[in-house]
Design a protein around this motif. Structure first.
Motif: not given
Length: 398
Positions: A147-152, A166-173, A188-195
């Motif tokens: 699922n891709l979503s926005f903060e705004n 898809l590829g599970n690439y995300y911002f770690k720092e 699944d239930s794990i959410q990461h920042i991607n944008y």
């Protein structure tokens, strides 16, 4: 013309007729290659995205970059006044946005002068990450749907669910001072920042880690285009400098047969002609070839030849070639020694290799990540070669 020649001609005509019938009767398979090419209409091309840029940015002019970012923007820089003679947004959509150090610095300078840089890539250039204070991590252990979503909150209805590519690439720092989170991805239930948006000088970098959403397949599926529109809504309505994958001279090749080999029908005709010629020579050689005396075979100088070629590449600083060959030979060793499929270097592959080689999984994961990073980089240096060689030798010796 004797009877034998006539038979050969008839057989040749029948072979060409049969090959032509088969070529035109078979169904053309779908090409699922991730080209991100703006001229390709295949599922993972970006023809639709590129074609609709003028509608997404009606007040902007779209300019296509077919050289490196350094060559393009350096020509537009006024050294006397220390300003760029253009403005707007540099945009690149690709699987891996590998940039050489000079081009990466040029984009940083371009942004620092009050412009924007929009990168949608699984793994932005390491030079860019270091300069912006961000770190991208990859996780191979994930299920295909996300699922891709926005903060705004204004874009809460623009969230989408996608499965393919898809590829599970995300911002770690992230640098919390200059970075604004714009979007997320949830497996699944794990959410990461991607944008994210990162302020740099007087301009901004927009880094997005799921370029697959801008391909033809996903833009035409359901209402996925609304996600792409929302993602690009942050970009200013100014000149769009679109970085094309079709660089000048890239498609020309060096083979004199490049046109024939590039066209499927001509390629098959060429191979058939070669096959027919070889058959003709074999059948005629049976009757006319004189007895050939036994000649002592040459000594095996493969090792010496390999050392010579390796030294030649090293002395001419062709580190890209050496690294590519070392990776190829290493993967071939894994296939031959451990009977593993090396097409997909994911978490499952790492686990299987660890079990079969009796080596620590963390060590193998670092080696595989290093291989993936080096394959993604456009220009490699001696330091990269030394790192790769040290890592592979460590794998062999432990």
């Amino acid at each position: 013309m004797n009877k034998t020649v006539k038979i050969y001609i008839v057989l040749l005509i029948l072979l060409f007729a049969g090959a032509t019938a088969i070529e035109f009767s078979r169904e053309k398979p779908i090409n699922w290659d991730r080209t991100f090419n703006e001229t390709h209409k295949i599922p993972y091309g970006t023809f639709i995205f590129y074609d609709q840029l003028k509608n997404l940015f009606p007040e902007s002019t779209v300019k296509t970059i077919k050289t490196t970012p350094y060559e393009y923007f350096d020509a537009l820089y006024n050294f006397q006044d220390s300003i760029y003679e253009t403005s707007g947004t540099y945009m690149v959509i690709n699987n891996y946005a590998g940039l050489d150090d000079v081009s990466a610095q040029e984009l940083l300078d371009f942004a620092a002068h009050g412009n924007d840089v929009f990168m949608s890539s699984h793994f932005p250039s390491q030079n860019i990450q270091d300069s912006l204070g961000v770190d991208v991590e990859s996780d191979y252990n994930f299920k295909g749907k996300a699922n891709l979503s926005f903060e705004n909150s204004e874009f809460k209805n623009d969230s989408i669910n996608i499965e393919k590519g898809l590829g599970n690439y995300y911002f770690k720092e992230l640098d919390s001072v200059s970075t604004t989170v714009l979007g997320y991805q949830k497996f699944d239930s794990i959410q990461h920042i991607n944008y994210v948006k990162v302020e740099y000088g007087a301009g901004n970098f927009y880094l997005h880690l799921q370029p697959i959403v801008f391909t033809n397949y996903h833009l035409l599926k359901k209402d996925n285009k609304k996600y792409a529109e929302a993602a690009l809504s942050y970009v200013s309505n100014d000149t769009i400098h679109f970085d094309s994958v079709n660089k000048i001279g890239k498609d020309l090749g060096s083979s004199p047969l490049r046109f024939i080999l590039k066209t499927p029908a001509l390629r098959w005709a060429w191979f058939l002609a070669i096959f027919t010629l070889i058959c003709f020579m074999i059948f005629n050689a049976k009757r006319r070839q004189r007895i050939v005396k036994t000649i002592k075979p040459n000594e095996n100088t493969t090792v010496a030849f390999t050392k010579t070629i390796g030294n030649l590449y090293y002395e001419t600083k062709e580190h890209d070639t050496i690294i590519d060959k070392k990776i190829t030979y290493f993967l071939e060793y894994l296939r031959r020694e451990y009977f593993l499929d090396t097409q997909l270097l994911d978490e499952k592959f790492i686990k299987n290799l660890s079990l079969k080689s009796n080596k620590k999984q963390d060590t193998i994961k670092r080696l595989i990540n290093l291989i993936l990073q080096l394959k993604a980089k456009r220009h490699l240096e001696e330091a990269d070669l030394l790192r790769l060689n040290k890592a592979i030798e460590a794998f062999y010796n432990k």
